[in-house]
Design a protein around this motif. Structure first.
Motif, mmCIF file in Angstrom:
data_model
loop_
_atom_site.group_PDB
_atom_site.id
_atom_site.type_symbol
_atom_site.label_atom_id
_atom_site.label_comp_id
_atom_site.label_asym_id
_atom_site.label_seq_id
_atom_site.Cartn_x
_atom_site.Cartn_y
_atom_site.Cartn_z
ATOM 1 N N UNK A 56 0.556 -0.878 -0.691
ATOM 2 C CA UNK A 56 0.343 -0.328 0.057
ATOM 3 C C UNK A 56 0.765 1.417 0.338
ATOM 4 N N UNK A 57 1.563 1.460 0.385
ATOM 5 C CA UNK A 57 2.420 2.912 0.788
ATOM 6 C C UNK A 57 3.512 2.633 -0.172
ATOM 7 N N UNK A 58 4.010 1.157 -1.268
ATOM 8 C CA UNK A 58 4.316 1.645 -2.673
ATOM 9 C C UNK A 58 3.754 2.732 -3.002
ATOM 10 N N UNK A 59 2.864 1.822 -3.213
ATOM 11 C CA UNK A 59 1.272 2.580 -4.347
ATOM 12 C C UNK A 59 1.085 3.820 -4.017
ATOM 13 N N UNK A 60 0.620 3.794 -2.580
ATOM 14 C CA UNK A 60 0.719 4.923 -2.340
ATOM 15 C C UNK A 60 1.334 6.235 -3.358
ATOM 16 N N UNK A 61 2.339 6.101 -2.708
ATOM 17 C CA UNK A 61 4.092 7.473 -3.208
ATOM 18 C C UNK A 61 5.151 6.917 -4.379
ATOM 19 N N UNK A 62 3.977 6.275 -4.923
ATOM 20 C CA UNK A 62 4.749 6.248 -6.843
ATOM 21 C C UNK A 62 5.951 5.162 -6.783
ATOM 22 N N UNK A 63 6.171 4.078 -5.863
ATOM 23 C CA UNK A 63 7.207 3.962 -5.680
ATOM 24 C C UNK A 63 7.497 2.418 -6.736
ATOM 25 N N UNK A 64 8.394 2.663 -7.706
ATOM 26 C CA UNK A 64 8.330 1.660 -8.313
ATOM 27 C C UNK A 64 9.150 0.599 -8.134
ATOM 28 N N UNK A 65 8.258 -0.569 -7.258
ATOM 29 C CA UNK A 65 9.334 -2.250 -7.489
ATOM 30 C C UNK A 65 8.883 -2.325 -8.323
ATOM 31 N N UNK A 66 10.040 -3.730 -8.386
ATOM 32 C CA UNK A 66 9.993 -4.684 -9.128
ATOM 33 C C UNK A 66 10.394 -6.037 -9.346
ATOM 34 N N UNK A 67 9.517 -6.690 -8.013
ATOM 35 C CA UNK A 67 9.764 -7.707 -7.218
ATOM 36 C C UNK A 67 9.560 -7.794 -6.024
ATOM 37 N N UNK A 68 8.052 -8.787 -5.404
ATOM 38 C CA UNK A 68 8.645 -8.790 -4.278
ATOM 39 C C UNK A 68 8.302 -11.031 -4.208
ATOM 40 N N UNK A 69 9.306 -10.947 -3.194
ATOM 41 C CA UNK A 69 9.356 -12.667 -2.897
ATOM 42 C C UNK A 69 9.384 -12.511 -1.545
ATOM 43 N N UNK A 70 9.146 -13.922 -1.821
ATOM 44 C CA UNK A 70 9.008 -14.565 0.266
ATOM 45 C C UNK A 70 10.495 -15.752 0.237
ATOM 46 N N UNK A 71 11.008 -15.081 1.101
ATOM 47 C CA UNK A 71 12.211 -16.494 1.373
ATOM 48 C C UNK A 71 11.893 -17.299 2.306
#
Length: 71
Positions: A56-71
């Motif tokens: 939500x923070x990334x979307x609201x701030x316009x932050x371009x995340x390449x990918x999300x991962x779970x390790x």
């Protein structure tokens, strides 16, 4: 389990960390793990239970995340 967000630019990684921390989220800058990419770069790790808030923070701030991962 650890969650990681990767980015195309260092600027986005730093902006992501700063934005999340300002809201009290436990986010830290780390090198991109080798199992994700052999290229050098920065990623951010955070507790997986915070993933919805982090996205939500990334979307609201316009932050371009390449990918999300779970390790």
């Amino acid at each position: 389990m650890e969650c990681i967000a990767t980015f195309d630019t260092t600027h986005m990684a730093l902006f992501f960390e700063k934005s999340c921390r300002s809201l009290g989220l436990k986010v830290k800058i780390i090198p991109v793990p080798r199992e994700i990419s052999s290229s050098c770069g920065l990623a951010c790790s955070y507790p997986c239970e915070d993933e919805e808030r982090v996205r939500t923070v990334a979307a609201e701030k316009g932050i371009e995340v390449f990918e999300y991962h779970r390790l």
